[in-house]
Scaffold this active site. Sequence first.
Site, mmCIF file in Angstrom:
data_model
loop_
_atom_site.group_PDB
_atom_site.id
_atom_site.type_symbol
_atom_site.label_atom_id
_atom_site.label_comp_id
_atom_site.label_asym_id
_atom_site.label_seq_id
_atom_site.Cartn_x
_atom_site.Cartn_y
_atom_site.Cartn_z
ATOM 1 N N TYR A 35 9.064 -5.720 14.384
ATOM 2 C CA TYR A 35 8.127 -5.556 13.262
ATOM 3 C C TYR A 35 8.857 -5.724 11.937
ATOM 4 O O TYR A 35 8.433 -6.492 11.060
ATOM 5 C CB TYR A 35 7.470 -4.176 13.328
ATOM 6 N N SER A 45 7.204 -3.941 4.072
ATOM 7 C CA SER A 45 7.309 -2.600 4.648
ATOM 8 C C SER A 45 8.680 -2.000 4.376
ATOM 9 O O SER A 45 9.686 -2.715 4.287
ATOM 10 C CB SER A 45 7.083 -2.681 6.160
#
Length: 339
Positions: free
Chosen positions: A152, A127
């Site tokens: 995350y 990501s």
Amino acid sequence: MKVLVTGAAGFIGAALSHALLDRGDEVVGVDNLNDYYDVTLKEARLARLAARPGFTAERADIADRGAMAGVFARHRPRRVVNLAAQPGVRYSLENPDAYVDANLVGFANVLEGCRRHGVEHLVFASSSSVYGANTRLPFSVHHNVDHPVSLYAATKKAGELMAHAYSHLYGLPTTGLRFFTVYGPWGRPDMAYFIFTRKILAGEPIDVFNHGRCRRDFTYIDDIVEGVVRVLDRVPAPDPSWNGDDPDPGTSAAPYRIYNIGNSTPVDLMRFIGLIEERLGRRAEMRLLPLQKGDVPETFADTTDLERDVGFKAATPVEEGIARFVDWYLDYYGPGTAG
């Protein structure tokens, strides 16, 4: 060839599975259909895939070691794309265990399955969030990413490190893809563009963080899928020029690579909202709020390495991508509903 796709009922996973089937690959799609967002949308994506020859669905949680060992043993895929994950920056503030289970334990199970069954190439989702506190733009895979600002992001960076270790120890070819704000038809209801569309149609105010002073490298789903397919077909080899005295984070002496996959054209958030308004023919009522914990004000992908190695560059302008998404939304949910 036979390709195992985890997260096949998800946004990117379903679109990728269709593309692989279109070119004649056999796809084994793994998903646990969890309720992080609307399960009926996941089921609808999966139903479209199930109707196609060459697709096999496996309902399993990648964090379940025994279940994943069984999937690998039964199907023995040649290549694997790991897209299953617990996504979302803000949700990681509320439910950290979900990120540990899916993004760490689950990914370790995928790595073990690949190692034990001689998988030719593992492509996995990372990501743009890994860039964290970095402010030097555009973000490059050759920059250090040791300062995540959300759990995350930390789990996605950990996944990159885990993959590299397997590449180094076992010669497993792995490629990580840092996705930049993917959007489009059949997208995720937890994403801002989806929430904006729903709330504008419902006449509800939308939350606009950092008082609208955000820029995002929005990347259309078809571009993402084409990039993933091209990367899947290019098995990485060790970089003979890699030097431990001056270690390059983007390459390795192991068969490991990391790429940014984005549109390389950041868009102002207010402009993005304006495009949704134009397509819907409605104005948004906005609540301007401070930057949320874990968020960053801007993302911008340097995709030089991806362009050089696989000849791919995203090409869909945001105006076209938003029009396609809004049209799909109105068709799927109906023009008289907010979804």
